[in-house]
Design an enzyme around this catalytic site. Structure first.
Site, short mmCIF file in Angstrom:
data_model
loop_
_atom_site.label_atom_id
_atom_site.label_comp_id
_atom_site.label_asym_id
_atom_site.label_seq_id
_atom_site.Cartn_x
_atom_site.Cartn_y
_atom_site.Cartn_z
N GLY A 105 9.75 -3.92 5.76
CA GLY A 105 8.61 -3.83 6.69
C GLY A 105 7.37 -3.32 5.98
O GLY A 105 6.28 -3.90 6.11
N ASP A 159 5.36 7.35 1.26
CA ASP A 159 6.31 8.11 2.06
C ASP A 159 5.66 8.32 3.41
O ASP A 159 4.54 8.83 3.51
CB ASP A 159 6.71 9.44 1.42
CG ASP A 159 8.02 9.93 2.02
OD1 ASP A 159 9.06 9.28 1.78
OD2 ASP A 159 8.01 10.93 2.75
N SER A 160 6.36 7.90 4.45
CA SER A 160 5.73 7.88 5.76
C SER A 160 6.71 8.32 6.82
O SER A 160 7.89 8.53 6.56
CB SER A 160 5.19 6.48 6.06
OG SER A 160 6.12 5.49 5.67
N PHE A 208 8.04 -2.66 12.48
CA PHE A 208 9.36 -2.17 12.07
C PHE A 208 9.49 -0.71 12.48
O PHE A 208 8.56 -0.13 13.06
CB PHE A 208 9.54 -2.35 10.56
CG PHE A 208 8.65 -1.46 9.72
CD1 PHE A 208 7.34 -1.83 9.44
CD2 PHE A 208 9.11 -0.24 9.21
CE1 PHE A 208 6.51 -1.01 8.68
CE2 PHE A 208 8.29 0.58 8.43
CZ PHE A 208 6.99 0.19 8.18
N TYR A 261 9.77 2.76 13.96
CA TYR A 261 9.50 3.35 15.27
C TYR A 261 8.42 2.61 16.05
O TYR A 261 8.00 3.06 17.12
CB TYR A 261 9.08 4.81 15.10
CG TYR A 261 10.15 5.73 14.54
CD1 TYR A 261 11.06 6.37 15.38
CD2 TYR A 261 10.25 5.97 13.18
CE1 TYR A 261 12.03 7.22 14.87
CE2 TYR A 261 11.21 6.82 12.65
CZ TYR A 261 12.11 7.44 13.51
OH TYR A 261 13.07 8.29 13.00
N ASP A 262 7.92 1.49 15.55
CA ASP A 262 6.80 0.78 16.20
C ASP A 262 7.03 0.49 17.70
O ASP A 262 6.08 0.59 18.48
CB ASP A 262 6.48 -0.51 15.45
CG ASP A 262 5.68 -0.27 14.18
OD1 ASP A 262 5.15 0.85 14.02
OD2 ASP A 262 5.59 -1.19 13.34
N LYS A 273 -2.34 -4.35 13.46
CA LYS A 273 -1.73 -3.13 12.94
C LYS A 273 -2.38 -2.73 11.62
O LYS A 273 -2.66 -1.55 11.38
CB LYS A 273 -0.21 -3.29 12.76
CG LYS A 273 0.44 -2.01 12.23
CD LYS A 273 1.95 -2.06 12.10
CE LYS A 273 2.46 -0.77 11.48
NZ LYS A 273 3.90 -0.76 11.20
O1 LIG Z 1 11.56 5.18 0.83
P1 LIG Z 1 11.30 3.70 0.92
O2 LIG Z 1 12.16 2.87 0.03
O3 LIG Z 1 9.84 3.36 0.79
O4 LIG Z 1 11.69 3.19 2.42
P2 LIG Z 1 12.07 4.10 3.67
O5 LIG Z 1 12.32 3.18 4.82
O6 LIG Z 1 13.16 5.07 3.31
O7 LIG Z 1 10.72 4.87 3.94
P3 LIG Z 1 10.43 6.44 4.07
O8 LIG Z 1 11.37 7.21 3.24
O9 LIG Z 1 8.96 6.60 3.83
O10 LIG Z 1 10.73 6.74 5.59
C1 LIG Z 1 9.84 6.26 6.55
C2 LIG Z 1 10.44 6.28 7.93
O11 LIG Z 1 9.38 6.21 8.88
C3 LIG Z 1 9.36 4.97 9.54
N1 LIG Z 1 8.03 4.37 9.43
C4 LIG Z 1 7.17 4.46 8.38
N2 LIG Z 1 6.09 3.70 8.58
C5 LIG Z 1 6.26 3.12 9.79
C6 LIG Z 1 5.50 2.21 10.53
O12 LIG Z 1 4.37 1.71 10.06
N3 LIG Z 1 5.96 1.84 11.72
C7 LIG Z 1 7.13 2.31 12.19
N4 LIG Z 1 7.93 3.14 11.55
C8 LIG Z 1 7.50 3.56 10.34
C9 LIG Z 1 10.36 4.08 8.80
O13 LIG Z 1 11.00 3.17 9.67
C10 LIG Z 1 11.32 5.09 8.21
O14 LIG Z 1 12.29 5.43 9.18
MG LIG Z 2 12.91 6.50 1.88
#
Ligand SMILES: O=P(O)(O)OP(=O)(O)OP(=O)(O)OC[C@H]1O[C@@H](n2cnc3c(O)ncnc32)[C@H](O)[C@@H]1O
Ligand SMILES: [Mg+2]
Length: 197
Positions: free
Chosen positions: A12, A70-71, A153, A155-156, A176
């Site tokens: 995503g 990291d999000s 993707f 929590y959207d 978005k």
């Molecule tokens: O670490 P990488 O490999 O980048 O992939 P990840 O999915 O583990 O990514 P993170 O560690 O940054 O965790 C981010 C979480 O927050 C959610 N998230 C981040 N950005 C989002 C978005 O734009 N919309 C919805 N959910 C989001 C995502 O689904 C993850 O559960």
């Molecule tokens: Mg991650």
């Protein structure tokens, strides 16, 4: 086309970065293009720390410039949870549906006005021999009582974007990418890089 490596395995995110970087004439490679690299453990206590960990580790391993994202989601009524644990909130790593179910259950008796939340995105850009750059972007909203929309993707589907009057998962990718935490962080990265030139 010049390419930029994003240290992520999240499809995503990867799709969003492709669309956000293509107007800049940059194609995107992700860790899905480097299956031999091991996962970087996210041991930091903030989004920034984890973004720096991911970017610097992969930049060191590949010997080139790397950006990491990291999000996650901070919910006020849950004292900022799931926060840095957003990807593993329900215990199982990266199960979006289980994560959403856990948030909805925890907020079951919380009224609309107290369901405020924000998406956060820390970006780190690391390059061997250079100082790592970090930026932070947010997007304000609130948690819906149930899922809405099928785009995006994570929590959207449960994140209502105040500024748009719609769930994040009801927005097109173009919409978005104008207002998201990730788009806001990239705008800041552009500014920092311009200043550094
Ligand atoms: O670490 P990488 O490999 O980048 O992939 P990840 O999915 O583990 O990514 P993170 O560690 O940054 O965790 C981010 C979480 O927050 C959610 N998230 C981040 N950005 C989002 C978005 O734009 N919309 C919805 N959910 C989001 C995502 O689904 C993850 O559960
Ligand atoms: Mg991650």
């Amino acid at each position: 086309m010049e390419s930029v490596i994003i240290a992520t395995k999240n499809q995503g995110k990867a799709k969003e970065f492709e669309k956000l970087f293509s107007p800049k004439g940059l194609s995107v490679k992700t860790l899905l293009d480097y299956p031999e690299l091991e996962d970087v453990e996210e041991t930091g206590s903030t989004f920034e720390e984890n973004a720096v960990l991911k970017a610097e580790t992969i930049a060191r391993e590949l010997g080139v410039r790397v950006i990491a994202d990291d999000s996650g989601l901070e919910i006020e009524a849950l004292d900022g949870r799931p926060g840095v644990y957003s990807a593993r909130y329900a215990g199982i790593e990266k199960n979006d549906e289980a994560n959403i179910d856990k948030v909805l259950a925890e907020l079951q008796n919380v009224p609309e006005i107290e369901r405020t939340a924000r998406f956060c995105c820390a970006l780190a850009m690391a390059e061997p021999g250079k100082e790592t750059v970090t930026v932070f972007g947010t997007c304000e909203g609130r948690i819906l009582p149930e899922r809405k929309g099928t785009n995006g993707f994570g929590y959207d589907p449960i994140f209502f974007v105040e500024a748009e009057g719609k769930a994040m998962a009801e927005l097109s990718s173009e919409e978005k990418n104008r207002i998201s935490h990730r788009a806001n962080a990239i705008r800041k990265l552009d500014e920092v890089l311009k200043e550094r030139e």
